[in-house]
Design a protein around this motif. Sequence first.
Motif, short mmCIF file in Angstrom:
data_model
loop_
_atom_site.label_atom_id
_atom_site.label_comp_id
_atom_site.label_asym_id
_atom_site.label_seq_id
_atom_site.Cartn_x
_atom_site.Cartn_y
_atom_site.Cartn_z
N MET A 1 0.82 -1.20 0.00
CA MET A 1 0.00 0.00 0.00
C MET A 1 0.87 1.26 0.00
SD MET A 1 -3.20 0.91 0.28
CE MET A 1 -4.19 2.21 0.82
N ILE A 2 1.82 1.34 0.91
CA ILE A 2 2.70 2.50 1.00
C ILE A 2 3.57 2.59 -0.25
CG2 ILE A 2 4.72 3.36 2.24
CD1 ILE A 2 2.85 3.79 4.29
N PHE A 3 4.02 1.43 -0.74
CA PHE A 3 4.85 1.42 -1.94
C PHE A 3 4.09 2.00 -3.13
CE2 PHE A 3 6.33 -0.72 -5.80
CZ PHE A 3 7.65 -0.28 -5.80
N ASN A 4 2.83 1.64 -3.26
CA ASN A 4 2.01 2.18 -4.36
C ASN A 4 1.84 3.70 -4.23
OD1 ASN A 4 1.69 -0.33 -5.51
ND2 ASN A 4 -0.25 -0.76 -4.45
N LEU A 5 1.67 4.17 -3.01
CA LEU A 5 1.54 5.61 -2.79
C LEU A 5 2.83 6.34 -3.17
CD1 LEU A 5 -0.10 8.02 -1.70
CD2 LEU A 5 0.85 7.50 0.54
N ILE A 6 3.96 5.77 -2.79
CA ILE A 6 5.25 6.38 -3.12
C ILE A 6 5.46 6.41 -4.63
CG2 ILE A 6 7.76 6.08 -2.94
CD1 ILE A 6 7.27 5.08 -0.06
#
Length: 151
Positions: A1-6
């Motif tokens: 999830m965080i990776f996709n946001l980054i």
Amino acid sequence: MIFNLIVFLLSLGFLAWLAVIAIVVLSVVGMWMIFVKAGESGWKSLIPVYNIYILYKICWNVKAFALMLVLEIIGSFLDGKNRSWFIGLLVFLVGAALLAIQILFCAKLAGSFGRSLIFAAGLFFFNTVFIMILGLGSSRYYGPDRGPAGI
């Protein structure tokens, strides 16, 4: 999830850089075309202070450029942190004179290409866009003191 946001935020940054590069390239091409339309060599638009000198020569006169340059230099020397009310007044007056010169310059540039005072206001407030319109559009160069905005 965080990776996709980054990844999403980085892609937005990349798209913003692409947009900035496109705007800069279009601005350079627009300024180049203004110079060519006015009978000057296009390469002169690439040299930082010299291009403003040539623009003043195209639409007004070099005395106005000299006055603007002197006022800019005076203003840069006067603008310090610790100053008296007199120096503050001088900074204000120099700034007001520079603003008046810039407004007149925009009117002269618009008039040199046969444009109105409304177009001059666009040059003043949205310079990059209206420089591209002048350079890349169908505007013709008429010379200083000609056209509807010739003041």
